[in-house]
Design a protein around this motif. Structure first.
Motif, PDB file in Angstrom:
ATOM      1  N   VAL A 126      19.403 -58.773 -20.945  1.00 51.55           N
ATOM      2  CA  VAL A 126      18.929 -59.380 -19.705  1.00 51.55           C
ATOM      3  C   VAL A 126      19.759 -58.916 -18.510  1.00 51.55           C
ATOM      4  O   VAL A 126      20.962 -58.689 -18.612  1.00 51.55           O
ATOM      5  CB  VAL A 126      18.976 -60.922 -19.794  1.00 51.55           C
ATOM      6  N   THR A 127      19.083 -58.757 -17.369  1.00 52.27           N
ATOM      7  CA  THR A 127      19.730 -58.556 -16.080  1.00 52.27           C
ATOM      8  C   THR A 127      19.053 -59.505 -15.097  1.00 52.27           C
ATOM      9  O   THR A 127      18.132 -60.243 -15.470  1.00 52.27           O
ATOM     10  CB  THR A 127      19.604 -57.109 -15.576  1.00 52.27           C
ATOM     11  N   LYS A 128      19.464 -59.466 -13.836  1.00 50.73           N
ATOM     12  CA  LYS A 128      18.882 -60.382 -12.851  1.00 50.73           C
ATOM     13  C   LYS A 128      17.427 -60.061 -12.525  1.00 50.73           C
ATOM     14  O   LYS A 128      16.708 -60.916 -12.008  1.00 50.73           O
ATOM     15  CB  LYS A 128      19.712 -60.389 -11.570  1.00 50.73           C
ATOM     16  N   ASN A 129      16.984 -58.838 -12.856  1.00 44.94           N
ATOM     17  CA  ASN A 129      15.600 -58.480 -12.513  1.00 44.94           C
ATOM     18  C   ASN A 129      14.843 -57.759 -13.618  1.00 44.94           C
ATOM     19  O   ASN A 129      13.783 -57.203 -13.377  1.00 44.94           O
ATOM     20  CB  ASN A 129      15.557 -57.633 -11.239  1.00 44.94           C
ATOM     21  N   SER A 130      15.375 -57.760 -14.832  1.00 44.00           N
ATOM     22  CA  SER A 130      14.660 -57.122 -15.941  1.00 44.00           C
ATOM     23  C   SER A 130      15.118 -57.695 -17.270  1.00 44.00           C
ATOM     24  O   SER A 130      16.212 -58.260 -17.388  1.00 44.00           O
ATOM     25  CB  SER A 130      14.868 -55.599 -15.940  1.00 44.00           C
ATOM     26  N   VAL A 131      14.261 -57.533 -18.269  1.00 44.99           N
ATOM     27  CA  VAL A 131      14.585 -57.934 -19.635  1.00 44.99           C
ATOM     28  C   VAL A 131      14.116 -56.821 -20.565  1.00 44.99           C
ATOM     29  O   VAL A 131      12.995 -56.326 -20.434  1.00 44.99           O
ATOM     30  CB  VAL A 131      13.909 -59.261 -20.028  1.00 44.99           C
ATOM     31  N   THR A 132      14.980 -56.440 -21.494  1.00 46.27           N
ATOM     32  CA  THR A 132      14.635 -55.443 -22.511  1.00 46.27           C
ATOM     33  C   THR A 132      14.654 -56.101 -23.878  1.00 46.27           C
ATOM     34  O   THR A 132      15.583 -56.846 -24.201  1.00 46.27           O
ATOM     35  CB  THR A 132      15.630 -54.271 -22.488  1.00 46.27           C
TER      36      THR A 132
END
Length: 234
Positions: free
Chosen positions: A172-178
């Motif tokens: 997870v990041t502040k603007n994406s999810v993998t």
């Protein structure tokens, strides 16, 4: 073009096509927290640091779990109720994952869905990035206090096998999810503002109850912001 050259070109094309269809390689085999459950069996719970919670009833905090234990070096359960194995980590969680397998324990059609989630508070299930997987499908959702908002989903064809270990990752990041599942890696652009934090859980979800096929977590891990990494394989 000579016959030898034609054969060489054909072989090269076959290699390139094969490479394009290979399953993605995992970007990291390291984490700051790893639990392999390699300790004596328990009747209930997973040991120090773990907060075992049951399904939502009528408010927060979630009730104490009545299921969930260690058997044979794995986190498992009887398949009779929802179990959240939760932890408060040492920093904001950047990724988490598991290696585990599904196992038949009884007769019937009920099968466990395993889920992983990152959440900023001890309500656990109110605000979160939520990744769920069963042997047929997987789904990534986010939740902000109310219903689940779908982000991306996929199917397994053929369905995942019993008694075989698989690896699943959530990053997870502040603007994406993998998410990474067997044979596939998917990144979705999604606003995770207010959903990331230092709490995580690995869930057992039976549907219907009881589950005749349960999920056994062999290893779980997380990457915490600012913490040193160790090998997952060690």
């Amino acid at each position: 073009m000579t016959r030898r050259s034609a054969i060489a070109v054909s072989v090269l094309l076959a290699v390139l096509v094969s490479a394009c269809h290979q399953a993605p390689q995992y970007t990291s085999m390291q984490a700051s927290f790893v639990d392999k459950f390699d300790r004596p069996d328990t009747e209930l719970g997973l040991g120090p640091g773990w907060d075992m919670r049951g399904g939502y009833v009528d408010g927060f905090p979630l009730p104490a779990a009545t299921d969930g234990f260690i058997r044979g070096g794995r986190y498992s359960y009887s398949g009779s109720s929802v179990v959240y194995a939760a932890r408060q980590m040492r920093g904001t969680v950047k990724s988490m994952g598991t290696i585990g397998s599904w196992r038949r324990v009884g007769e019937g059609d009920g099968e466990t869905t395993m889920t992983m989630a990152v959440t900023p508070n001890d309500k656990l299930v109110a605000d979160m990035v939520h990744f769920s997987v069963n042997r047929s499908v997987w789904e990534l959702t986010v939740r902000r206090g109310a219903g689940f908002e779908p982000v991306v989903e996929g199917k397994f064809s053929p369905v995942l096998s019993l008694d075989r270990d698989y690896r699943f990752d959530l990053e997870v990041t502040k603007n994406s999810v993998t998410v990474r599942v067997p044979g596939e890696q998917t990144t979705a652009n999604v606003d995770t503002t207010g959903l990331l934090g230092d709490r995580v859980f690995w869930e057992q979800y039976p549907s219907p109850v009881p589950s005749a096929v349960v999920f056994d977590y062999d290893t779980v891990w997380a990457v915490e912001d600012g913490q040193p990494l160790v090998s997952i394989a060690d």
